[in-house]
Write a protein that holds these residues in place. Structure first.
Motif, PDB file in Angstrom:
ATOM      1  N   LEU A 229      34.248 -22.148  20.870  1.00  0.00           N
ATOM      2  CA  LEU A 229      34.012 -20.800  21.396  1.00  0.00           C
ATOM      3  C   LEU A 229      35.306 -20.187  21.930  1.00  0.00           C
ATOM      4  CD1 LEU A 229      30.628 -21.427  23.270  1.00  0.00           C
ATOM      5  CD2 LEU A 229      30.962 -20.200  21.109  1.00  0.00           C
ATOM      6  N   ALA A 230      36.131 -21.013  22.597  1.00  0.00           N
ATOM      7  CA  ALA A 230      37.405 -20.515  23.125  1.00  0.00           C
ATOM      8  C   ALA A 230      38.335 -20.095  21.996  1.00  0.00           C
ATOM      9  CB  ALA A 230      38.062 -21.593  23.984  1.00  0.00           C
ATOM     10  N   THR A 231      38.327 -20.858  20.900  1.00  0.00           N
ATOM     11  CA  THR A 231      39.174 -20.524  19.749  1.00  0.00           C
ATOM     12  C   THR A 231      38.763 -19.191  19.136  1.00  0.00           C
ATOM     13  OG1 THR A 231      39.514 -22.873  19.260  1.00  0.00           O
ATOM     14  CG2 THR A 231      39.942 -21.316  17.476  1.00  0.00           C
ATOM     15  N   ILE A 232      37.471 -19.015  18.977  1.00  0.00           N
ATOM     16  CA  ILE A 232      36.947 -17.762  18.418  1.00  0.00           C
ATOM     17  C   ILE A 232      37.355 -16.573  19.297  1.00  0.00           C
ATOM     18  CG2 ILE A 232      34.803 -16.489  18.000  1.00  0.00           C
ATOM     19  CD1 ILE A 232      33.598 -19.295  17.204  1.00  0.00           C
TER      20      ILE A 232
ATOM     21  N   LEU B 268      35.894 -19.584  11.269  1.00  0.00           N
ATOM     22  CA  LEU B 268      36.231 -20.938  11.702  1.00  0.00           C
ATOM     23  C   LEU B 268      35.492 -21.969  10.848  1.00  0.00           C
ATOM     24  CD1 LEU B 268      37.969 -22.389  13.810  1.00  0.00           C
ATOM     25  CD2 LEU B 268      35.960 -22.420  15.311  1.00  0.00           C
ATOM     26  N   MET B 269      34.249 -21.661  10.495  1.00  0.00           N
ATOM     27  CA  MET B 269      33.490 -22.549   9.614  1.00  0.00           C
ATOM     28  C   MET B 269      34.135 -22.627   8.234  1.00  0.00           C
ATOM     29  SD  MET B 269      29.407 -22.454   8.623  1.00  0.00           S
ATOM     30  CE  MET B 269      28.872 -22.945  10.271  1.00  0.00           C
ATOM     31  N   GLU B 270      34.629 -21.496   7.743  1.00  0.00           N
ATOM     32  CA  GLU B 270      35.299 -21.489   6.444  1.00  0.00           C
ATOM     33  C   GLU B 270      36.580 -22.311   6.484  1.00  0.00           C
ATOM     34  OE1 GLU B 270      35.409 -20.260   2.338  1.00  0.00           O
ATOM     35  OE2 GLU B 270      33.847 -20.263   3.883  1.00  0.00           O
ATOM     36  N   GLU B 271      37.312 -22.191   7.592  1.00  0.00           N
ATOM     37  CA  GLU B 271      38.537 -22.989   7.745  1.00  0.00           C
ATOM     38  C   GLU B 271      38.217 -24.477   7.693  1.00  0.00           C
ATOM     39  OE1 GLU B 271      42.683 -23.803   8.752  1.00  0.00           O
ATOM     40  OE2 GLU B 271      41.593 -22.190   7.762  1.00  0.00           O
TER      41      GLU B 271
ATOM     42  N   PRO C  73      43.541 -19.339  10.961  1.00  0.00           N
ATOM     43  CA  PRO C  73      42.453 -19.668  10.054  1.00  0.00           C
ATOM     44  C   PRO C  73      42.394 -18.704   8.876  1.00  0.00           C
ATOM     45  CG  PRO C  73      41.603 -18.551  11.989  1.00  0.00           C
ATOM     46  CD  PRO C  73      43.061 -18.786  12.240  1.00  0.00           C
ATOM     47  N   ILE C  74      41.800 -19.154   7.808  1.00  0.00           N
ATOM     48  CA  ILE C  74      41.653 -18.313   6.616  1.00  0.00           C
ATOM     49  C   ILE C  74      40.697 -17.166   6.916  1.00  0.00           C
ATOM     50  CG2 ILE C  74      40.734 -18.316   4.264  1.00  0.00           C
ATOM     51  CD1 ILE C  74      41.705 -21.229   4.081  1.00  0.00           C
ATOM     52  N   GLU C  75      41.094 -15.977   6.560  1.00  0.00           N
ATOM     53  CA  GLU C  75      40.275 -14.802   6.850  1.00  0.00           C
ATOM     54  C   GLU C  75      39.210 -14.616   5.766  1.00  0.00           C
ATOM     55  OE1 GLU C  75      40.407 -12.959   9.522  1.00  0.00           O
ATOM     56  OE2 GLU C  75      42.028 -14.133  10.370  1.00  0.00           O
ATOM     57  N   VAL C  76      37.949 -14.691   6.174  1.00  0.00           N
ATOM     58  CA  VAL C  76      36.838 -14.479   5.249  1.00  0.00           C
ATOM     59  C   VAL C  76      35.821 -13.583   5.944  1.00  0.00           C
ATOM     60  CG1 VAL C  76      34.988 -15.575   3.944  1.00  0.00           C
ATOM     61  CG2 VAL C  76      37.175 -16.740   4.177  1.00  0.00           C
ATOM     62  N   THR C  77      35.384 -12.587   5.293  1.00  0.00           N
ATOM     63  CA  THR C  77      34.392 -11.697   5.908  1.00  0.00           C
ATOM     64  C   THR C  77      32.995 -12.136   5.503  1.00  0.00           C
ATOM     65  OG1 THR C  77      34.629 -10.234   4.006  1.00  0.00           O
ATOM     66  CG2 THR C  77      35.936  -9.723   5.948  1.00  0.00           C
TER      67      THR C  77
ATOM     68  N   ILE D 265      38.299 -13.815  16.159  1.00  0.00           N
ATOM     69  CA  ILE D 265      37.763 -13.963  14.804  1.00  0.00           C
ATOM     70  C   ILE D 265      36.269 -14.229  14.890  1.00  0.00           C
ATOM     71  CG2 ILE D 265      39.918 -14.839  13.817  1.00  0.00           C
ATOM     72  CD1 ILE D 265      38.696 -17.674  14.061  1.00  0.00           C
ATOM     73  N   PRO D 266      35.515 -13.908  13.839  1.00  0.00           N
ATOM     74  CA  PRO D 266      34.096 -14.281  13.815  1.00  0.00           C
ATOM     75  C   PRO D 266      33.954 -15.784  13.602  1.00  0.00           C
ATOM     76  CG  PRO D 266      34.713 -13.214  11.765  1.00  0.00           C
ATOM     77  CD  PRO D 266      35.890 -13.090  12.672  1.00  0.00           C
ATOM     78  N   SER D 267      32.868 -16.347  14.091  1.00  0.00           N
ATOM     79  CA  SER D 267      32.659 -17.794  13.995  1.00  0.00           C
ATOM     80  C   SER D 267      32.590 -18.276  12.557  1.00  0.00           C
ATOM     81  CB  SER D 267      31.386 -18.183  14.749  1.00  0.00           C
ATOM     82  OG  SER D 267      30.264 -17.462  14.247  1.00  0.00           O
TER      83      SER D 267
END
Length: 524
Positions: free
Chosen positions: A17-20, A30-33, A519-523, A25-27
């Motif tokens: 949560l702190a990273t987000i 982080l899952m995609e990363e 992290p990799i940006e994914v929408t 970035i949206p959570s």
């Protein structure tokens, strides 16, 4: 430079949560990363595309990882069959996003099941990816999910878990069944459960990779377990001064040996010198003199009045900057008496090992141990000193408690040797192999840490550097030896290479640089 944290499950959730929040970035990003990281690791490890992969995904975020990994592996040309355990409608928000992304590719049918008997036939030699449950689990598996895990464990297949095997508790003893993983890739940090002997049969191999998590100051203050990385050890090493001499490299005083156990004095003395101390005094009974003097000509031998074992009082030379006591000295009454007197009178940094630990245990001398002493017990010695525990997690906490209570550093020797400090922090070592489970290995560690202590490293620095060097030297010895053939002298022979590797090989650890990558940006 800091050691790598080993957070508890609740702390990992807070770190996510702190990273987000910190990265804004949206959570789902982080899952995609995490999924990209896992699929890249998987591709390097299992590059043949012919094996069929069966991905079992739960309804939570671990399942979301599994669905994303399935999509990425299909894009890489793997044959993947996907089983969602549960219902798409009950998936977490990010899991549902990845379910829809995978479904929209039309590349694979996603089977939604909740009965173990309905899973597809899994041929022998397949790969099973476990993404059913994450690290937050705190109760035993039951019902159909338990049946599913039991069934998957019975199949002759390669079993791989994302982050943690389903059913395995991250921070406490596991009750009930868990997925029997051949391989596990954890995200960012090792899990505490991976480091406990009681879980050895549950996990064959494990590794971890960074996904760019950030730890805020508030969480950092609450961390109590750490992983010793080579970069961290490298940051602690002192530079050798060009104009230094033997007097500036410290003087170690090793107290070791009795008749029949002179080899312990030899091993501790040799490794102490190899750790870089300038002068070495080895105090021993007369029966060990010839053996030690011939085997370690660099040592200055100090002869005790005892012929076969230590019988008379011990007076460290004035130049002494560190004491190492215990290897092979025995536990006779006269020896115990002079060791107790040494504890009560010395003001010199001291390491206590082997028979000196047994003397403490059998004579109830813990109250006499100097503050900031380094104790280096193996499991049996630890239990003689502090008592039995019902499980490995409880024993870890007992070690932490006793370090605080007695203001000592405890080096609990074994796989992932752990060092506890007087302020209650525990550091797990990342080097070493089963070849160290041989007589004499502990004597070598005593010498290394004492040699570092003599060189004015603090008790903490000497302990963590010494343990890491000891394990790394054993790992380097496997270039020419096997775990079966490796002996204590092989560790000593490879100490120089271990020092060199720590000083020069910055490629050993990539964690710090990886944690700086966005992290990799994914929408969605």
């Amino acid at each position: 430079m800091k050691a790598l944290p080993i957070p508890y499950a609740k702390q990992i959730k807070s770190i996510d949560l702190a990273t987000i929040k910190l990265k804004k970035i949206p959570s789902i990003n982080l899952m995609e990363e995490a999924s990209v990281t896992f699929s890249s690791w998987f591709e390097k490890k299992f590059h043949i595309r012919e094996q069929v992969i069966f991905a079992f995904c739960g309804q939570g975020n671990n399942g979301g990882d599994g669905l994303a990994v399935s999509r990425l592996l299909i894009e890489k040309g793997y044959k993947v069959r996907v089983i969602l355990w549960g219902s798409p409608e009950k998936c977490s928000k990010d899991c549902k996003i990845n379910y829809n992304r995978l479904k929209s590719t039309r590349a694979v049918e996603i089977l939604a099941l909740n009965k173990a008997k309905n899973i597809p036939l899994i041929p022998e030699g397949s790969i099973i990816i476990d993404a059913l449950l994450g690290s937050g689990l705190d109760r035993p598996l039951e019902g159909e999910l338990q049946k599913l895990i039991l069934q998957l464990n019975s199949i002759n297949a390669t079993r791989i878990s994302i982050d943690i095997p389903s059913g395995l508790f991250s921070d406490k003893p596991t009750t009930g069944l868990s997925f029997a993983a051949d391989e596990v890739l954890s995200f960012e940090f090792p899990k505490l459960a991976f480091l406990m002997p009681e879980n050895e049969a549950k996990i064959i191999n494990w590794d971890f990779r960074s996904i760019g998590l950030r730890i805020c100051e508030e969480i950092e203050k609450k961390l109590t377990n750490y992983w010793l990385t080579t970069n961290f050890i490298q940051s602690l090493l002192k530079k050798t001064n060009r104009f230094s001499h033997k007097g500036t490299h410290g003087a170690a005083f090793i107290i070791a040996g009795q008749k029949g156990f002179c080899g312990a004095a030899v091993l501790a003395s040799k490794s102490c010198l190899r750790a870089g101390c300038g002068l070495l005094y080895t105090h021993l009974p007369e029966s060990c003199l010839d053996i030690v003097q011939k085997s370690v000509p660099e040592a200055i031998c100090k002869i005790n009045a005892g012929q076969e074992y230590l019988e008379s009082d011990i007076f460290p030379p004035e130049k002494t900057t560190a004491i190492g006591v215990g290897p092979g000295i025995g536990t006779k009454f006269s020896t115990a008496r002079i060791i107790e007197k040494l504890f009560k009178t010395t003001k010199i940094p001291i390491l206590i090992d082997a028979d000196a630990l047994n003397i403490i245990a059998s004579n109830n001398l813990l109250h006499s141990v100097p503050e900031n002493a380094i104790l280096t017990p193996h499991p049996g010695e630890f239990r003689r000193l502090f008592g039995e525990s019902s499980n490995d997690f409880e024993e870890l906490e007992l070690q932490r408690k006793k370090s605080v209570e007695h203001s000592v550093y405890i080096v609990f020797k074994g796989a992932f040797t752990r060092i506890s400090t007087p302020d209650g922090i525990v550091f797990f070592n990342s080097t070493g192999n089963p070849g160290l489970a041989k007589a004499g290995s502990g004597d070598v560690l005593t010498g290394i840490i004492t040699g570092l202590l003599a060189r004015s490293y603090s008790p903490f620095e000497a302990s963590v550097i010494g343990v890491h060097l000891h394990g790394l030297a054993a790992d380097l010895a496997l270039i020419n030896e096997s775990v079966e053939s490796l002996v204590a002298t092989d560790v000593i022979k490879n100490l120089g290479k271990a020092f060199q590797k720590i000083k020069t090989d910055r490629a050993l650890e990539k964690i710090d640089s990886e944690m700086l990558e966005p992290p990799i940006e994914v929408t969605p």
